[in-house]
Design a protein around this motif. Structure first.
Motif, short mmCIF file in Angstrom:
data_model
loop_
_atom_site.label_atom_id
_atom_site.label_comp_id
_atom_site.label_asym_id
_atom_site.label_seq_id
_atom_site.Cartn_x
_atom_site.Cartn_y
_atom_site.Cartn_z
N TYR A 84 0.85 -1.19 0.00
CA TYR A 84 0.00 0.00 0.00
C TYR A 84 0.89 1.24 0.00
O TYR A 84 1.75 1.39 0.86
CB TYR A 84 -0.89 0.05 1.25
N PRO A 85 0.70 2.18 -0.93
CA PRO A 85 1.50 3.40 -0.93
C PRO A 85 1.36 4.21 0.35
O PRO A 85 2.25 4.95 0.73
CB PRO A 85 0.94 4.18 -2.13
N SER A 86 0.23 4.04 1.05
CA SER A 86 0.00 4.83 2.26
C SER A 86 0.86 4.37 3.43
O SER A 86 0.95 5.06 4.44
CB SER A 86 -1.48 4.77 2.66
N ALA A 87 1.47 3.19 3.33
CA ALA A 87 2.37 2.72 4.39
C ALA A 87 3.71 3.41 4.21
O ALA A 87 4.70 2.83 3.80
CB ALA A 87 2.52 1.20 4.33
N ARG A 88 3.76 4.68 4.54
CA ARG A 88 4.83 5.55 4.09
C ARG A 88 6.11 5.47 4.93
O ARG A 88 7.15 5.98 4.51
CB ARG A 88 4.35 6.99 4.07
N ASP A 89 6.06 4.87 6.10
CA ASP A 89 7.22 4.91 6.98
C ASP A 89 7.68 3.55 7.48
O ASP A 89 8.61 3.48 8.27
CB ASP A 89 6.93 5.80 8.22
N PHE A 90 7.04 2.48 7.08
CA PHE A 90 7.35 1.20 7.70
C PHE A 90 8.69 0.65 7.21
O PHE A 90 9.01 0.70 6.02
CB PHE A 90 6.27 0.17 7.40
N SER A 91 9.47 0.13 8.15
CA SER A 91 10.76 -0.49 7.84
C SER A 91 11.18 -1.31 9.04
O SER A 91 10.50 -1.33 10.06
CB SER A 91 11.82 0.58 7.53
N VAL A 92 12.30 -1.97 8.92
CA VAL A 92 12.97 -2.56 10.07
C VAL A 92 14.33 -1.88 10.18
O VAL A 92 14.79 -1.23 9.24
CB VAL A 92 13.14 -4.09 9.95
N TYR A 93 14.95 -2.03 11.33
CA TYR A 93 16.28 -1.45 11.51
C TYR A 93 17.29 -2.16 10.60
O TYR A 93 17.09 -3.31 10.18
CB TYR A 93 16.74 -1.59 12.96
N ASN A 94 18.37 -1.45 10.30
CA ASN A 94 19.46 -2.06 9.55
C ASN A 94 20.80 -1.68 10.16
O ASN A 94 20.89 -0.75 10.98
CB ASN A 94 19.42 -1.65 8.08
N MET A 95 21.82 -2.43 9.82
CA MET A 95 23.20 -2.12 10.18
C MET A 95 23.98 -1.89 8.91
O MET A 95 23.65 -2.43 7.86
CB MET A 95 23.81 -3.27 10.98
N VAL A 96 25.03 -1.09 8.99
CA VAL A 96 25.86 -0.76 7.84
C VAL A 96 27.30 -1.17 8.15
O VAL A 96 27.80 -0.90 9.25
CB VAL A 96 25.79 0.74 7.50
#
Length: 761
Positions: free
Chosen positions: A621-633
């Motif tokens: 859904y385009p409205s799910a504008r902020d969802f993510s999980v954390y990442n490491m670099v």
């Protein structure tokens, strides 16, 4: 002023009808999807929602503040309404074209963080399905089916986020009988049980600033899996622990404090069978992340998806404050339950150090320890006479303290055996350190042969085989088919968690919605042996999405291609709140508006993932504008395990990101099962270097060098580190606290190298 006694934490008024010895089925959802359909009358001004009356929240909070400063009683978080909402008499009934009969009713309690209900009548036919969800479909519980029927015909339900819920029941056209469903209690959560966390620690003067998270202090301690958060009657919370019996059969025996069930000794003639029938236990409610600098991560909540409902009394001794209950069903293996051992020796107070695992104020599990011997003493409270000399006295804590909600939590000796449960005391945190005040735990041995008020002798419950033992070791019911939680990087010790964002002119998250229209992100896993995938944990930062039904957690076997998709489940990361001013719903993260959260998604069936697989999240859904999980670099491309799917459907490693290439890993942790016959083969080396002395239960290194010094590491067959022990020459060393484990892996590290052996105990 003496603070040992507390005022009423809650008013326990029981309307539950449950015959003696009847058992309530566990609160385990059976899967399926509700209609998410509301009748045409679900509009502004209609009467679809049954409104709960208003009440004075400030008055309750002030009362709670007074109560929580005294004895470690139950933690009240909800205001109870008594109702009569019955299928056929309330809400709406209609029939679908295929003949399926539908009952829906809405319940609103303005301003509630969450709502939970209690079914005083619950009996459904084969094929019947009950769901509960909020208006925004972001918090869904169910289905509950005939598998949840009980002779007592009751069913407590865990909280649903938000101040509105919809109850939906589906019944086949030709069902054997018509379901009986009646809600008698609605509980308004006014403290935010679903997102109740302490302030960022340490905070000067904080009540919780000296209570470290258990996984950050002693992550290899299996007893973490035995400790549970308990809610009772829908409006209070305490702590408890699972105990083993001499049957070693995984009977779900639960130890807690009886004052959690009887209004702090204020109520007499309590029907404890009825009260126990309202219990909900939350397993693995732990904070999973340590040593991170961001405040939102420091306060991360644990998973809430693993719960069971209903219990019956086994042995209750009111004047010792001891309650032994039995849950009505065994926890599923993906809960990874662990049944703690116990010690009823009279000299157990010398077995230092002692450890306490508890859930203060319904928070994630906390840790405490005391390094000095403890003694038996009197625990005196006002208006009730506890038995003299019935409690272990903790003069002061070396680490930690307790508070309201900690009651019933276990005290473990240095062998990991339970010797008692918390009743109360005056310990507290002062400037980030424990004060010098005492706490009191009811002594298990004082109840061993004491005639109970309810049930049978404690001795007959924990030692049904009459072995005459004074202690018994823990039991891990799934040690032969262990579950392991995998992660590619250790972000508790050096790998910093971030939420990478793209830079101008591009907008968005590297591993979330962005201007490049990437929508799916995956983490790659490689194992030595074949794994069966059970589910996955996701560690998510603060986020706002408009509809979590647009987020899927998926798994691929071998390679990232649609034909290799082996599992897919919907993920619900947010909930809605009701805004009084605008009379509209405000979108909020599911218990994550101010803190990050761990969530567990279980796949419907365990799937063969092979030795290489991927777990992803897809945002449709385009409205799910902020969802993510954390990442490491990382600075090395070889460390990359993160993948992205571009707008054309092509999968790319994160090192080939078109705008911000990076070596990265995502905070996705699959829960997998390894079969022992294959898992062991890759770990076992030379077998004649380390010997197991069965009679004395010791390990001995076979070396000709008497000056050889090293470290023995003991692992479970799933590869989990259990213990580390120093050794010298060929002197035998004891195996601590794992007597009920059939097979272990032992590695000996010294200057001469590493030797590994499989040991069958």
């Amino acid at each position: 002023m003496n603070r040992l006694f507390f005022k009423a934490f809650f008013s326990v008024i029981l309307l539950v009808i449950l015959a003696s010895n009847n058992m309530l089925e566990a609160q385990i959802s059976q899967g399926g999807t509700p209609l998410f359909y509301a009748p045409p009358l679900l509009k502004s001004g209609n009467n679809f929602f049954i409104e709960m009356p208003s009440f004075n929240v400030d008055s309750l909070l002030q009362d709670d503040k007074l109560n929580e400063s005294n004895m470690r009683g139950a933690f009240r978080f909800a205001n109870k309404f008594y109702v009569n909402i019955e299928k056929g008499k309330s809400g709406y009934n209609y029939i679908l074209p295929d003949g399926t009969k539908i009952w829906q009713v809405g319940i609103r309690s303005q301003g509630a963080y969450s709502i939970n209900v209690f079914f005083s009548e619950y009996k459904v036919p084969p094929g019947g399905k009950l769901f509960l969800y909020n208006s925004t479909r972001t918090s869904v519980i169910g289905s509950f089916t005939e598998e949840n029927n009980s002779e007592g015909n009751i069913l407590p339900i865990q909280p649903v986020a938000g101040d509105e819920i919809i109850v939906e029941y589906q019944e086949p056209a030709n069902s054997e009988f018509e379901a009986k469903l009646k809600i008698s209690e609605v509980n308004h959560d006014y403290k935010g049980l679903l997102n109740y966390e302490p302030k960022i620690e340490p905070i000067s003067g904080s009540s919780y600033s000296c209570m470290p998270d258990i996984l950050c202090v002693d992550p290899s301690n299996n007893n973490i899996r035995s400790a549970v958060l308990i809610t009772i009657n829908g409006d209070v919370a305490c702590s408890g622990s699972l105990l083993n019996t001499t049957n070693n059969d995984g009977e779900p025996v639960l130890l807690t404090a009886i004052h959690c069930l009887n209004d702090g000794f204020k109520k007499t003639n309590v029907d404890y069978t009825k009260v126990a029938g309202t219990i909900v236990c939350f397993f693995n409610y732990n904070k999973p992340v340590c040593n991170q600098t961001q405040s939102a991560i420091q306060r991360m909540k644990g998973t809430e998806e693993m719960s069971l409902a209903g219990a019956v009394p086994l042995s209750i001794i009111v004047k010792n404050d001891m309650a032994l209950l039995r849950l009505n069903n065994k926890p599923p293996d993906y809960y990874m339950p662990y049944y703690a051992g116990w010690n009823i020796a009279t000299d157990a107070g010398n077995n230092t150090p002692f450890i306490n695992i508890h859930h203060p104020s319904a928070f994630v599990s906390k840790y405490g320890d005391v390094i000095n011997p403890i003694t038996i003493g009197d625990f005196s409270i006002t208006n009730f006479d506890l038995n003299p000399q019935s409690h272990w006295k903790i003069p002061k804590w070396n680490v930690g303290a307790t508070i309201g909600g900690s009651s019933g939590s276990p005290l473990f000796d240095n062998h990991g055996l339970v010797i008692g449960g918390l009743s109360g005391g005056t310990s507290a945190c002062s400037n980030g350190s424990p004060n010098n005040a005492a706490d009191y735990f009811f002594a298990l041995y004082k109840s061993w042969n004491y005639t109970p008020d309810v049930g049978i002798l404690l001795k007959d419950c924990l030692d049904p085989n009459d072995l005459g033992v004074t202690q018994w070791n823990a039991f891990d019911p799934y040690k032969d088919t262990p579950l392991a939680r995998l992660k590619n990087r250790d972000y508790n010790n050096g790998d910093e968690l971030v939420n990478s964002k793209m830079t101008n002119p591009n907008q968005g998250l590297v591993f979330g919605p962005d201007s490049l229209k990437m929508k799916e992100f995956a983490e790659e896993f490689v194992t030595d042996e074949k794994a069966e995938l059970v589910g996955a944990y996701l560690l998510t930062p603060l986020t706002v999405v408009t509809s979590s039904s647009g987020i899927k957690v998926k798994a691929y076997k071998g390679s990232l291609s649609d034909e290799n998709l082996i599992a897919s489940e919907t993920f619900y990361p947010t909930y809605w709140d009701f805004d009084v001013t605008s009379a509209n719903f405000m979108e909020k993260q599911k218990t994550m508006s101010s803190v990050s959260t761990e969530s567990f998604v279980k796949f419907r069936e365990e799937v063969d993932a092979g030795t290489k697989f991927y777990v992803s999240y897809e945002i449709t859904y385009p409205s799910a504008r902020d969802f993510s999980v954390y990442n490491m670099v990382f600075d090395s491309p070889e460390k990359n395990s993160a993948w992205l799917r571009d707008a054309n459907g092509n999968w790319l490693p994160a090192t080939r990101h078109p705008v911000m290439p990076m070596s990265a890993a995502l905070t996705i942790e699959p829960l997998v099962r390894f079969h022992p016959e294959t898992k062991l083969s890759s770990l076992v080396g030379k077998k004649d270097y380390i010997f197991y002395l069965k009679t004395s239960r010791q390990l001995q290194i076979n070396t000709d060098n008497p000056d050889e010094k090293g470290v023995i590491s003991i692992y479970s067959i799933a590869g989990q580190l259990l213990h580390k022990i120093s050794y010298s020459g060929n002197n035998p060393v004891n195996i601590p606290g794992i007597n009920n484990t059939n097979v272990i892996i032992v590695k000996a590290l010294s200057e001469s190298g590493i030797k590994t052996s499989k040991i069958v105990l």
